[in-house]
Design a protein around this motif. Structure first.
Motif, mmCIF file in Angstrom:
data_model
loop_
_atom_site.group_PDB
_atom_site.id
_atom_site.type_symbol
_atom_site.label_atom_id
_atom_site.label_comp_id
_atom_site.label_asym_id
_atom_site.label_seq_id
_atom_site.Cartn_x
_atom_site.Cartn_y
_atom_site.Cartn_z
ATOM 1 N N ALA A 144 0.849 -1.191 0.000
ATOM 2 C CA ALA A 144 0.000 0.000 0.000
ATOM 3 C C ALA A 144 0.885 1.242 0.000
ATOM 4 N N ASN A 145 0.527 2.198 -0.805
ATOM 5 C CA ASN A 145 1.266 3.454 -0.873
ATOM 6 C C ASN A 145 0.677 4.425 0.145
ATOM 7 N N LEU A 146 1.086 4.260 1.415
ATOM 8 C CA LEU A 146 0.533 5.064 2.501
ATOM 9 C C LEU A 146 1.598 5.995 3.062
ATOM 10 N N GLU A 147 1.140 7.144 3.520
ATOM 11 C CA GLU A 147 2.049 8.123 4.118
ATOM 12 C C GLU A 147 1.420 8.646 5.403
ATOM 13 N N SER A 148 2.199 8.685 6.469
ATOM 14 C CA SER A 148 1.721 9.212 7.739
ATOM 15 C C SER A 148 2.434 10.527 8.021
ATOM 16 N N ARG A 149 1.658 11.565 8.334
ATOM 17 C CA ARG A 149 2.247 12.869 8.649
ATOM 18 C C ARG A 149 1.675 13.377 9.968
ATOM 19 N N THR A 150 2.460 14.190 10.661
ATOM 20 C CA THR A 150 2.040 14.737 11.952
ATOM 21 C C THR A 150 1.403 16.106 11.756
ATOM 22 N N PHE A 151 0.214 16.269 12.343
ATOM 23 C CA PHE A 151 -0.527 17.526 12.269
ATOM 24 C C PHE A 151 -0.858 17.989 13.681
ATOM 25 N N THR A 152 -1.200 19.272 13.798
ATOM 26 C CA THR A 152 -1.676 19.836 15.062
ATOM 27 C C THR A 152 -3.085 20.360 14.848
ATOM 28 N N PHE A 153 -3.993 20.014 15.771
ATOM 29 C CA PHE A 153 -5.364 20.504 15.647
ATOM 30 C C PHE A 153 -5.370 22.011 15.865
ATOM 31 N N ASP A 174 -18.727 22.328 10.855
ATOM 32 C CA ASP A 174 -18.664 20.896 11.182
ATOM 33 C C ASP A 174 -17.288 20.309 10.925
ATOM 34 N N ASP A 175 -16.388 21.100 10.343
ATOM 35 C CA ASP A 175 -15.046 20.603 10.012
ATOM 36 C C ASP A 175 -14.071 20.812 11.159
ATOM 37 N N PHE A 176 -13.098 19.917 11.224
ATOM 38 C CA PHE A 176 -11.976 20.045 12.146
ATOM 39 C C PHE A 176 -10.764 20.390 11.284
ATOM 40 N N VAL A 177 -10.087 21.481 11.608
ATOM 41 C CA VAL A 177 -8.977 21.953 10.791
ATOM 42 C C VAL A 177 -7.669 21.624 11.497
ATOM 43 N N PHE A 178 -6.782 20.920 10.752
ATOM 44 C CA PHE A 178 -5.473 20.528 11.264
ATOM 45 C C PHE A 178 -4.404 21.212 10.435
ATOM 46 N N SER A 179 -3.269 21.533 11.066
ATOM 47 C CA SER A 179 -2.161 22.195 10.390
ATOM 48 C C SER A 179 -0.949 21.264 10.378
ATOM 49 N N GLU A 184 -7.526 21.367 21.747
ATOM 50 C CA GLU A 184 -6.685 22.367 21.091
ATOM 51 C C GLU A 184 -5.211 22.026 21.243
ATOM 52 N N GLU A 185 -4.461 22.294 20.180
ATOM 53 C CA GLU A 185 -3.012 22.104 20.145
ATOM 54 C C GLU A 185 -2.600 20.633 20.257
ATOM 55 N N LEU A 245 -4.691 9.303 17.554
ATOM 56 C CA LEU A 245 -4.628 10.258 18.659
ATOM 57 C C LEU A 245 -3.683 9.717 19.726
ATOM 58 N N PRO A 246 -3.258 10.564 20.667
ATOM 59 C CA PRO A 246 -2.554 10.032 21.838
ATOM 60 C C PRO A 246 -3.456 9.000 22.524
ATOM 61 N N THR A 247 -2.867 8.017 23.169
ATOM 62 C CA THR A 247 -3.647 6.919 23.744
ATOM 63 C C THR A 247 -4.595 7.393 24.841
ATOM 64 N N PHE A 248 -4.152 8.353 25.656
ATOM 65 C CA PHE A 248 -4.990 8.846 26.756
ATOM 66 C C PHE A 248 -5.145 10.359 26.681
ATOM 67 N N ILE A 249 -6.342 10.837 27.034
ATOM 68 C CA ILE A 249 -6.568 12.274 27.186
ATOM 69 C C ILE A 249 -7.194 12.496 28.557
ATOM 70 N N GLU A 250 -7.041 13.719 29.066
ATOM 71 C CA GLU A 250 -7.644 14.061 30.351
ATOM 72 C C GLU A 250 -8.787 15.036 30.112
ATOM 73 N N LYS A 251 -9.944 14.751 30.700
ATOM 74 C CA LYS A 251 -11.126 15.594 30.541
ATOM 75 C C LYS A 251 -11.812 15.765 31.888
ATOM 76 N N ILE A 252 -12.547 16.883 32.023
ATOM 77 C CA ILE A 252 -13.323 17.160 33.232
ATOM 78 C C ILE A 252 -14.735 16.622 33.054
ATOM 79 N N ILE A 253 -15.236 15.949 34.068
ATOM 80 C CA ILE A 253 -16.615 15.458 34.050
ATOM 81 C C ILE A 253 -17.535 16.653 34.276
ATOM 82 N N THR A 254 -18.421 16.910 33.326
ATOM 83 C CA THR A 254 -19.321 18.058 33.456
ATOM 84 C C THR A 254 -20.698 17.658 33.943
ATOM 85 N N GLU A 255 -21.049 16.391 33.778
ATOM 86 C CA GLU A 255 -22.383 15.978 34.187
ATOM 87 C C GLU A 255 -22.373 14.514 34.589
ATOM 88 N N THR A 256 -22.801 14.224 35.794
ATOM 89 C CA THR A 256 -23.024 12.852 36.243
ATOM 90 C C THR A 256 -23.849 12.911 37.513
#
Length: 189
Positions: free
Chosen positions: A63-72, A78-83, A107-108, A125-136
């Motif tokens: 397969a002719n595949l290429e992986s590149r690193t982007f920053t959100f 509705d689009d997510f823009v990466f640089s 972000e970032e 994506l990175p394997t783990f992200i940290e988020k705040i619980i807003t509702e439970t």
């Protein structure tokens, strides 16, 4: 070109111009005749899976595949823009293309995007992200008798998942982006 004897799980190949990945692999050698390599293959562009058998001596295209690193960078409707980190070229991915990953992008955040012929196929994506619980809902006393009791919780972007009963609103939790499930509590509110 790969020799069919080089096939293994995770190998990326091209079938009829479509990028695919080998998800399962079995080798069998009947008493008479050639060896058979049975593969379960997933089409990376459509997500469909199928089985295909090869005989010894067959060849498979790389397969002719290429992986590149982007920053959100930002949301644009509705689009997510990466640089691109090297060329600063922007790429727009829709929420549909991102699937469940759209809830874990912050972000970032640096991500790896897999391309096939300049078309984005997959995002890592990175394997783990940290988020705040807003509702439970608060855990009710006595609910712990049956062992691993969980309850629904939401984060700021509306993603809902199951958390242990001791998690409260305002707690920071770690989420596994591969499964979308709770991993552990980082800090209390």
């Amino acid at each position: 070109m790969y020799e069919v004897s080089e096939l293994k799980k995770g190998l990326k190949i091209e079938i009829d111009g479509a990028p695919c990945i080998v998800t399962d692999f079995q080798f069998s050698k009947p008493g008479k005749g050639q060896a058979i390599y049975r593969c379960k293959i997933k089409n990376l562009a459509t997500g469909s899976t199928f089985e295909k058998s090869y005989r010894s001596g067959d060849k498979v295209e790389k397969a002719n595949l290429e992986s590149r690193t982007f920053t959100f960078s930002y949301h644009n409707g509705d689009d997510f823009v990466f640089s691109d980190n090297d060329t600063f070229e922007e790429i727009h991915l829709t929420a549909e293309q991102l699937g469940q990953n759209q809830y874990f992008i912050v972000e970032e955040m640096e991500v790896d995007i897999l391309f096939h012929k300049e078309k984005a196929l997959d995002i890592s994506l990175p394997t783990f992200i940290e988020k705040i619980i807003t509702e439970t809902e608060p855990g009710a006393r006595g609910n712990t008798a049956s062992g691993n009791v969980q309850k629904p919780a939401r984060i700021d972007n509306g993603y809902e998942f199951q958390v242990p009963i001791f998690i409260n609103e305002g707690d920071v939790v770690r989420i596994d982006t591969r499964t979308g499930e709770y991993s552990d509590r980082v800090s209390k509110a």
